[in-house]
Design a protein around this motif. Structure first.
Motif, mmCIF file in Angstrom:
data_model
loop_
_atom_site.group_PDB
_atom_site.id
_atom_site.type_symbol
_atom_site.label_atom_id
_atom_site.label_comp_id
_atom_site.label_asym_id
_atom_site.label_seq_id
_atom_site.Cartn_x
_atom_site.Cartn_y
_atom_site.Cartn_z
ATOM 1 N N ARG A 100 0.842 -1.209 0.000
ATOM 2 C CA ARG A 100 0.000 0.000 0.000
ATOM 3 C C ARG A 100 0.873 1.253 0.000
ATOM 4 O O ARG A 100 0.586 2.237 -0.678
ATOM 5 N N GLY A 101 1.949 1.226 0.737
ATOM 6 C CA GLY A 101 2.889 2.347 0.729
ATOM 7 C C GLY A 101 3.553 2.515 -0.623
ATOM 8 O O GLY A 101 3.669 3.626 -1.135
ATOM 9 N N TYR A 102 3.943 1.388 -1.214
ATOM 10 C CA TYR A 102 4.626 1.399 -2.509
ATOM 11 C C TYR A 102 3.723 1.935 -3.614
ATOM 12 O O TYR A 102 4.138 2.773 -4.412
ATOM 13 N N ASN A 103 2.484 1.447 -3.647
ATOM 14 C CA ASN A 103 1.577 1.768 -4.759
ATOM 15 C C ASN A 103 0.683 2.978 -4.545
ATOM 16 O O ASN A 103 0.181 3.539 -5.520
ATOM 17 N N LEU A 104 0.462 3.391 -3.295
ATOM 18 C CA LEU A 104 -0.474 4.482 -3.049
ATOM 19 C C LEU A 104 0.134 5.626 -2.229
ATOM 20 O O LEU A 104 0.150 6.764 -2.679
ATOM 21 N N TYR A 105 0.637 5.323 -1.040
ATOM 22 C CA TYR A 105 1.079 6.401 -0.154
ATOM 23 C C TYR A 105 2.208 7.232 -0.756
ATOM 24 O O TYR A 105 2.250 8.451 -0.572
ATOM 25 N N SER A 106 3.114 6.589 -1.473
ATOM 26 C CA SER A 106 4.210 7.347 -2.083
ATOM 27 C C SER A 106 3.677 8.341 -3.116
ATOM 28 O O SER A 106 4.164 9.469 -3.212
ATOM 29 N N ILE A 107 2.656 7.938 -3.866
ATOM 30 C CA ILE A 107 2.037 8.834 -4.858
ATOM 31 C C ILE A 107 1.322 9.979 -4.139
ATOM 32 O O ILE A 107 1.434 11.147 -4.526
ATOM 33 N N GLN A 108 0.591 9.640 -3.078
ATOM 34 C CA GLN A 108 -0.094 10.683 -2.307
ATOM 35 C C GLN A 108 0.908 11.662 -1.709
ATOM 36 O O GLN A 108 0.682 12.882 -1.719
ATOM 37 N N ASP A 109 2.002 11.155 -1.178
ATOM 38 C CA ASP A 109 3.024 12.026 -0.586
ATOM 39 C C ASP A 109 3.580 12.996 -1.630
ATOM 40 O O ASP A 109 3.749 14.188 -1.363
ATOM 41 N N ALA A 110 3.855 12.477 -2.823
ATOM 42 C CA ALA A 110 4.405 13.324 -3.885
ATOM 43 C C ALA A 110 3.399 14.383 -4.309
ATOM 44 O O ALA A 110 3.749 15.556 -4.490
ATOM 45 N N THR A 111 2.137 13.994 -4.460
ATOM 46 C CA THR A 111 1.149 14.962 -4.947
ATOM 47 C C THR A 111 0.791 16.005 -3.889
ATOM 48 O O THR A 111 0.478 17.141 -4.241
ATOM 49 N N ALA A 112 0.854 15.628 -2.621
ATOM 50 C CA ALA A 112 0.657 16.638 -1.564
ATOM 51 C C ALA A 112 1.767 17.685 -1.646
ATOM 52 O O ALA A 112 1.524 18.890 -1.502
ATOM 53 N N ALA A 113 2.983 17.229 -1.908
ATOM 54 C CA ALA A 113 4.105 18.153 -2.054
ATOM 55 C C ALA A 113 3.896 19.070 -3.263
ATOM 56 O O ALA A 113 4.170 20.272 -3.188
ATOM 57 N N VAL A 114 3.390 18.504 -4.361
ATOM 58 C CA VAL A 114 3.156 19.301 -5.569
ATOM 59 C C VAL A 114 2.214 20.461 -5.270
ATOM 60 O O VAL A 114 2.473 21.601 -5.674
ATOM 61 N N GLN A 115 1.137 20.192 -4.553
ATOM 62 C CA GLN A 115 0.179 21.270 -4.268
ATOM 63 C C GLN A 115 0.834 22.374 -3.434
ATOM 64 O O GLN A 115 0.669 23.556 -3.732
#
Length: 181
Positions: A100-115
């Motif tokens: 779940r961290g590999y496939n989802l949380y890492s993407i969420q972390d990156a996109t939160a940073a983008v905003q």
């Protein structure tokens, strides 16, 4: 220097409402101090388990930008003085959260940073555009990204040479639902 060094004259909601995607830039450089402020805004974004499973690649080199243009098929990337490629560090997220961290949380972390970064770019009087449509393999290759690090977004950053109109927004009622649909 920390994020408190950023002087913002706009109210947070004004910054949110007035931010626009900018695809045309003046022929004017963006300083290292501004880039660091944008990066630090990304660092302060929330993340799963505070693992901060995201990485950043700062690109100023013209040849590398040309390759990013090819990967995204968006010419205006080249015209930005700096491009920040935000990556999901999937390996870091998986250490604690597995698949779940590999496939989802890492993407969420990156996109939160983008905003956070996009809002900071705007508050600094600069412009950017969230680019997510690109050939990931090609970008990874061009940037020499290691396995387990996935490019999620490119942010071309520069001094805006346009003042885009606000995009249409759906009414709030379209998005808000009662607990039982």
């Amino acid at each position: 220097m920390d994020l408190s060094d950023v002087e913002v004259s706009l109210d947070l909601f004004d910054v949110i409402r007035s931010r626009r995607s900018v695809r045309k830039f003046k022929d004017q450089s963006v300083g290292d101090e501004e880039v660091v402020k944008v990066l630090k805004a990304g660092v302060w974004a929330p993340s799963a388990g505070n693992l901060q499973s995201r990485d950043y690649v700062v690109v100023r080199d013209g040849e590398v930008k040309r390759e990013l243009v090819k990967a995204a098929e968006q010419q205006f990337i080249f015209d930005a003085p700096v491009v920040i490629v935000v990556c999901a560090n999937m390996e870091r997220a998986s250490e604690k959260y597995g698949d779940r961290g590999y496939n989802l949380y890492s993407i969420q972390d990156a996109t939160a940073a983008v905003q956070n970064m996009l809002l900071t770019v705007h508050a600094l009087g600069l412009g950017s555009c969230w680019i997510g449509a690109f050939d990931e393999e090609r970008v990874s290759e061009v940037l020499g990204l290691p396995s387990g690090v996935r490019p999620v977004s490119m942010l071309p950053i520069g001094h805006p040479d346009v003042d885009p109109n606000p995009p249409k927004r759906y009414p709030l009622e379209k998005f808000v639902h009662e607990e039982k649909w």
